[in-house]
Structure formats: C-alpha cells, structure tokens
Design a protein around this motif. Sequence first.
Motif, PDB file in Angstrom:
ATOM      1  N   PRO A 186      43.414  36.189  45.845  1.00 58.40           N
ATOM      2  CA  PRO A 186      44.314  36.926  44.955  1.00 58.40           C
ATOM      3  C   PRO A 186      44.936  36.042  43.878  1.00 58.40           C
ATOM      4  CG  PRO A 186      44.703  37.545  47.240  1.00 58.40           C
ATOM      5  CD  PRO A 186      43.771  36.372  47.266  1.00 58.40           C
ATOM      6  N   ALA A 187      45.268  34.798  44.216  1.00 60.21           N
ATOM      7  CA  ALA A 187      45.868  33.889  43.229  1.00 60.21           C
ATOM      8  C   ALA A 187      44.874  33.585  42.110  1.00 60.21           C
ATOM      9  CB  ALA A 187      46.322  32.592  43.905  1.00 60.21           C
ATOM     10  N   LEU A 188      43.605  33.455  42.457  1.00 61.56           N
ATOM     11  CA  LEU A 188      42.581  33.175  41.450  1.00 61.56           C
ATOM     12  C   LEU A 188      42.467  34.327  40.464  1.00 61.56           C
ATOM     13  CD1 LEU A 188      40.249  31.431  40.376  1.00 61.56           C
ATOM     14  CD2 LEU A 188      38.743  32.643  41.978  1.00 61.56           C
ATOM     15  N   GLU A 189      42.348  35.545  40.975  1.00 63.90           N
ATOM     16  CA  GLU A 189      42.180  36.689  40.085  1.00 63.90           C
ATOM     17  C   GLU A 189      43.432  36.943  39.247  1.00 63.90           C
ATOM     18  OE1 GLU A 189      39.545  38.517  39.311  1.00 63.90           O
ATOM     19  OE2 GLU A 189      38.299  37.241  40.590  1.00 63.90           O
ATOM     20  N   THR A 190      44.600  36.684  39.816  1.00 63.30           N
ATOM     21  CA  THR A 190      45.851  36.839  39.062  1.00 63.30           C
ATOM     22  C   THR A 190      45.894  35.872  37.889  1.00 63.30           C
ATOM     23  OG1 THR A 190      47.051  37.598  41.030  1.00 63.30           O
ATOM     24  CG2 THR A 190      48.362  36.708  39.221  1.00 63.30           C
ATOM     25  N   LEU A 233      43.280  34.560  36.325  1.00 60.40           N
ATOM     26  CA  LEU A 233      42.221  34.839  35.363  1.00 60.40           C
ATOM     27  C   LEU A 233      42.492  36.094  34.536  1.00 60.40           C
ATOM     28  CD1 LEU A 233      38.997  34.113  37.480  1.00 60.40           C
ATOM     29  CD2 LEU A 233      40.034  32.665  35.728  1.00 60.40           C
ATOM     30  N   LYS A 234      43.236  37.028  35.087  1.00 62.58           N
ATOM     31  CA  LYS A 234      43.424  38.324  34.435  1.00 62.58           C
ATOM     32  C   LYS A 234      43.996  38.224  33.018  1.00 62.58           C
ATOM     33  CE  LYS A 234      45.155  42.981  35.289  1.00 62.58           C
ATOM     34  NZ  LYS A 234      45.867  43.865  36.247  1.00 62.58           N
ATOM     35  N   PRO A 235      45.029  37.396  32.766  1.00 64.68           N
ATOM     36  CA  PRO A 235      45.557  37.305  31.399  1.00 64.68           C
ATOM     37  C   PRO A 235      44.531  36.818  30.374  1.00 64.68           C
ATOM     38  CG  PRO A 235      47.109  36.357  32.963  1.00 64.68           C
ATOM     39  CD  PRO A 235      45.826  36.593  33.704  1.00 64.68           C
ATOM     40  N   HIS A 236      43.492  36.156  30.841  1.00 65.14           N
ATOM     41  CA  HIS A 236      42.434  35.664  29.953  1.00 65.14           C
ATOM     42  C   HIS A 236      41.295  36.676  29.811  1.00 65.14           C
ATOM     43  CE1 HIS A 236      44.153  31.566  29.893  1.00 65.14           C
ATOM     44  NE2 HIS A 236      44.476  31.819  31.143  1.00 65.14           N
ATOM     45  N   GLY A 237      41.451  37.842  30.457  1.00 62.82           N
ATOM     46  CA  GLY A 237      40.412  38.855  30.407  1.00 62.82           C
ATOM     47  C   GLY A 237      39.188  38.498  31.225  1.00 62.82           C
ATOM     48  N   LEU A 238      39.357  37.635  32.228  1.00 59.83           N
ATOM     49  CA  LEU A 238      38.231  37.135  33.016  1.00 59.83           C
ATOM     50  C   LEU A 238      38.371  37.504  34.493  1.00 59.83           C
ATOM     51  CD1 LEU A 238      37.987  33.524  31.524  1.00 59.83           C
ATOM     52  CD2 LEU A 238      36.567  35.509  30.917  1.00 59.83           C
ATOM     53  N   THR A 239      37.270  37.450  35.189  1.00 61.73           N
ATOM     54  CA  THR A 239      37.246  37.654  36.630  1.00 61.73           C
ATOM     55  C   THR A 239      36.094  36.859  37.227  1.00 61.73           C
ATOM     56  OG1 THR A 239      36.983  39.286  38.422  1.00 61.73           O
ATOM     57  CG2 THR A 239      35.823  39.735  36.368  1.00 61.73           C
ATOM     58  N   LEU A 240      36.253  36.374  38.458  1.00 56.78           N
ATOM     59  CA  LEU A 240      35.130  35.775  39.170  1.00 56.78           C
ATOM     60  C   LEU A 240      34.217  36.876  39.697  1.00 56.78           C
ATOM     61  CD1 LEU A 240      33.736  33.228  40.273  1.00 56.78           C
ATOM     62  CD2 LEU A 240      35.137  33.456  42.335  1.00 56.78           C
ATOM     63  N   ARG A 241      34.803  38.025  39.968  1.00 54.47           N
ATOM     64  CA  ARG A 241      34.066  39.184  40.499  1.00 54.47           C
ATOM     65  C   ARG A 241      33.436  38.863  41.857  1.00 54.47           C
ATOM     66  NH1 ARG A 241      29.127  41.922  40.202  1.00 54.47           N
ATOM     67  NH2 ARG A 241      29.224  44.167  39.784  1.00 54.47           N
ATOM     68  N   HIS A 242      34.167  38.147  42.677  1.00 51.45           N
ATOM     69  CA  HIS A 242      33.705  37.835  44.028  1.00 51.45           C
ATOM     70  C   HIS A 242      34.781  38.302  44.995  1.00 51.45           C
ATOM     71  CE1 HIS A 242      31.395  35.801  47.120  1.00 51.45           C
ATOM     72  NE2 HIS A 242      32.521  35.287  47.579  1.00 51.45           N
ATOM     73  N   PRO A 256      34.941  39.179  48.768  1.00 50.55           N
ATOM     74  CA  PRO A 256      34.558  39.368  50.171  1.00 50.55           C
ATOM     75  C   PRO A 256      35.626  40.195  50.889  1.00 50.55           C
ATOM     76  CG  PRO A 256      35.420  37.155  49.828  1.00 50.55           C
ATOM     77  CD  PRO A 256      35.314  37.791  48.467  1.00 50.55           C
ATOM     78  N   GLN A 257      35.285  40.730  52.026  1.00 56.84           N
ATOM     79  CA  GLN A 257      36.247  41.535  52.776  1.00 56.84           C
ATOM     80  C   GLN A 257      37.470  40.707  53.174  1.00 56.84           C
ATOM     81  OE1 GLN A 257      34.561  43.442  56.227  1.00 56.84           O
ATOM     82  NE2 GLN A 257      36.096  45.057  56.257  1.00 56.84           N
ATOM     83  N   SER A 258      37.297  39.393  53.270  1.00 58.71           N
ATOM     84  CA  SER A 258      38.395  38.487  53.625  1.00 58.71           C
ATOM     85  C   SER A 258      39.195  38.034  52.400  1.00 58.71           C
ATOM     86  CB  SER A 258      37.825  37.249  54.323  1.00 58.71           C
ATOM     87  OG  SER A 258      36.940  36.549  53.442  1.00 58.71           O
ATOM     88  N   PHE A 259      38.935  38.626  51.247  1.00 56.15           N
ATOM     89  CA  PHE A 259      39.479  38.181  49.962  1.00 56.15           C
ATOM     90  C   PHE A 259      40.967  37.831  50.030  1.00 56.15           C
ATOM     91  CE2 PHE A 259      41.579  39.476  45.947  1.00 56.15           C
ATOM     92  CZ  PHE A 259      40.980  38.582  45.071  1.00 56.15           C
ATOM     93  N   GLU A 260      41.752  38.649  50.678  1.00 61.71           N
ATOM     94  CA  GLU A 260      43.210  38.470  50.714  1.00 61.71           C
ATOM     95  C   GLU A 260      43.619  37.178  51.423  1.00 61.71           C
ATOM     96  OE1 GLU A 260      47.158  41.060  52.179  1.00 61.71           O
ATOM     97  OE2 GLU A 260      45.123  41.720  52.682  1.00 61.71           O
ATOM     98  N   PHE A 261      42.791  36.741  52.401  1.00 61.74           N
ATOM     99  CA  PHE A 261      43.174  35.599  53.237  1.00 61.74           C
ATOM    100  C   PHE A 261      42.127  34.494  53.244  1.00 61.74           C
ATOM    101  CE2 PHE A 261      45.276  39.313  55.228  1.00 61.74           C
ATOM    102  CZ  PHE A 261      46.594  38.933  55.025  1.00 61.74           C
ATOM    103  N   SER A 262      41.408  34.323  52.144  1.00 60.02           N
ATOM    104  CA  SER A 262      40.382  33.284  52.111  1.00 60.02           C
ATOM    105  C   SER A 262      40.488  32.492  50.819  1.00 60.02           C
ATOM    106  CB  SER A 262      38.987  33.899  52.272  1.00 60.02           C
ATOM    107  OG  SER A 262      38.762  34.904  51.297  1.00 60.02           O
ATOM    108  N   THR A 263      39.847  31.329  50.815  1.00 57.13           N
ATOM    109  CA  THR A 263      39.985  30.397  49.698  1.00 57.13           C
ATOM    110  C   THR A 263      38.642  30.155  49.009  1.00 57.13           C
ATOM    111  OG1 THR A 263      39.550  28.461  51.087  1.00 57.13           O
ATOM    112  CG2 THR A 263      41.851  29.195  50.907  1.00 57.13           C
TER     113      THR A 263
END
Length: 510
Positions: free
Chosen positions: A132-136, A138-147, A149-156
Amino acid sequence: VLILPPAKILISQFPASLQPILRDDKFERMLHSRGRSFDDVMRNIKCDVSGVTDIVAFPQNEEQLSELLRYCGTHQISCMIFGGGSSVVRGFEPPPDTDNGTITIDMKFFDKIKVIDKQSMCICVEAGVMGPALETALKPHGLTLRHFPQSFEFSTVGGWVATRSGGHFATGPTHIDEFVVSVRVCSPTGVVETRRVPASGAGPAEHRIYVGSEGIFGVITQVWLRVRPIPTFRAATTVLFNSNENVLESFFLGANCIREIVQCGLTPANLRLVYGREVNMTGAQSVPASSSVLFLSFESHSFPLDPEMSRALEIVSAHNGVTSASKQTSWTQNLKAKGTTTVSQQRDAVEDAWRTGFMGMGYTRDVLCCKGLVSETFETAIPWDRFEQFHRTVMKTTQETAERVCGHGVVVTCRITHAYVDGVALYYTVVAPGTTGKEVQQWKEIKECVMNVIISEGGTCTHHHAVGRTHVPSLERECGSLYMSTLRAIKRVHDPTAVINPSVLINSKL
C-alpha cells in the motif's frame, strides 16, 4: 500469559554496535515466528510457542545488515528474513534443528522509495516498502506497479521479488519477474547489485538468480522495477457457463473460452474462472452450483476498449457463455470521467463483490480455523493439452482424500487465476470438518496426498505461493537433483556456512 522457551542466544553476546537494533521481548519473538499457513494459525490458536525465534533484528542500513550477517555466519547463528510476515509456506519459520540459535531480520526500516524515473518508467525502492505504501507514493505521479497479490496489504517489495509472487491480473505482466530490472543483495560474503539495463544477452540473466531465491543467497535490500501509467479506461462484464448441471463440463466450457481468448492475442486484465459454489461462498451472488463464472475485464491508460471487449464476447458466445449485457455495444468506462471517484464504482457489481471477498479470504480462513474447520489451498499450473485430465484427477483425489480424512461435509472448489497462451494456473480450495485436536494432522495428510498427485500428473508445486519449507520435497521431485545441486553450489558461494534461511527452498545439506 505465554511463557516462551528460553532463548539459545542473548543480545549481550552480540557486538556492542549491533545490540541497539536487537529485540528479545515476547511480542516480537512470537510475531516473527509464525506465517499465515493453516498450521501457523492453528498453533497460534492453541497457544503453541514451540519453535520461536530467539532474537529479532531491525537493521536500519546495509552496514548494520552486513555486520550482522558476517557475525552470524562466523558463529553459525541461523538468520531468517522477515518482510511482511505473509508467507503460507513456512518461509521464515525458525529452523527446528539449530544448536546456536536463530535471529530473525525484519526489513521494516528499508522503506524508502529512492528514485521515480518517469522517463524510463522505472522506480528504485528499498525491499521493506509495503504494497500500500508503494502505490500511495506512485499515485501522485500517475503511476502504478500494477502488482496486487492477495497478500498486498501485508507484504513487501523484497518479499515479492524473493518469492516470485504473482499479482491479481490474469494475463500480461502480472508476475513480479516481469517488473524487475535490477536487484541489490547483501550476503555474508559481500554485496552484489545487478546491472540496470532494459535487456541483455550476456549469459544467464544475472538478476534472475536472485528473483525467486527466497532469501537463501542473501538479503534483497533494493530493487529497480518497471512501472506504468494508472489505467484510465476499463471495460468489464461477468459471464456464466452452465452445462447440463455438470460443474466439470461448465468449467471446461469456460476454460476453453479462456484458451481461445488468450491465444487470439487478447490480454484481459481479469480472466478469472470460478466454480459457482465458490462464488456463492464469497457472497458475491447466488449462481447455480453446477455453473462456472468468468470475470472478464480489460484496462488501458490511453485508449477505449470496445474492440477488445467485443472480440472477447464473440468468443464467449461461441462457447455458450451468457452475459446479462449481451446486447451492449459500448463497454469502455472512463475512470476519470466526472462523478467517478473509485475504480470499484466502474466494476461489474458481481465482480466487485467477488474481488472484495477474494481480498478478504485470508481473514475468512482464520475464522474457519477458529470454528474447527480444516482449510487449505493448492495452486499450480499445467499446459493446455493436459489440463482436462489433470483437473479431473486433482479434483477427484482432493475430494476423496478429504472425505477419507475428515468425513462428510467436504467442499472442494477451483478457479483459474492466470491464463497463458500455452497453459493455465489452477487454484484449488478445500474446506472440511476437523476433529478437535487433530486438525493439523488432518491438514498435513490432505496436503501431502494432493501435492503428490499434482507432481505426479505433471503440475508445478507452486504457481505463486513460493516453496518455503513446505514444498521442498515437491520441488526436488519437480526439478531433479542436478538443478537442486546447482542451487546449493550458488548458496555455497554467497553463504558458505548456510545460515541464511536454512532449509528454505533447498534442504540444509550443502
């Protein structure tokens, strides 16, 4: 009050320069000793404190990490690497056979996003950055990793790279392998950073040695990743396949439809086929138990998607799939249109309900454990030419084994999670009544039987959950002795005393 086993090593034994980053309180020791597998959850429920790590380290830079690894290598202290703690294959559980103690290294302070290169569409991030920290960031730059996983909330990020995680999207770039450009790894014998280039033919791909290595060669500290613009357009629908009240035939109808879609060159963002019974279990919608439901969607950041969706629906119709919006001619939704606040508002209602249930399945599984049910999933992949026979065999074996071990009331379902031109990824779920006090034993028996048939029938032991310790016997059968010896040889160079993640991916004998 939990009373933990006495630690085999003490903080006072470590150099003074390292002691400030070490913790040995009960909370940290327990937290860093259990993942998210069924047996992990059941041991926690039953207050089983066996196999707990001795010390938890929180290095804040590579210098501290390198010093720690060298010290542990010299003194034969096992080091387990901890990212977000979401492993379901005992990927960071302390080894049971160590005499010199275990230290678990938490990467939480490696949490910086160092470079956002919009010109090259790449980012440089430290391994401890959470999803979540990664996507947060990237969002202001209009970017996303688009990855996702089901563990997204608790994985690095580091955990994704180390385990070759698979994302939510069904086709196109979805595995973390496809995003990785370069990695930096810290081992007891030194630090290596692979060259950042868009492509290379210079021998075996250098960074690929570390992607999927599950930490056995060293600790991933930094990664360069490819990113993309946030999608602007989306088209989505839900398709029902129902063949003569036979769930297997309904599933095969949907699977053949998927095969034709990917083999004609379309790359849907979502192409997930789910047993009707599993759809009902998530509360998404009531559909016939004999049916299968296909969640079909396309995404783009630059162009409308009506031609892609129209072609996919032609294929759906040819395979007797039914969609409630069959007469619709315009499918594209502009996610930036006035009044649109979230992507979920633009999703098909059934798909959105399914996605919510899907992302919450980890929580649901914990509830099932508390109720005394045995619950497990098996994820694998198989080529199209062997798919139907493979699926029949695995479903039959899973149902019969679970009923033999647990009795009546067993539920076995399946879904296609990822689709490829040459094959498909399958995700099996089994829920069965457990016998009080014997749940873990029952789980192990079911898991062993099903994994045996998956390997015997030509599938892989894991498509995206990783190997950890759980799947090492299956990996050895799948890959053979020469490949496993090669992994051990690489480990000897990076970790001569075999202290990093011992018995993960390969057995402990070098």
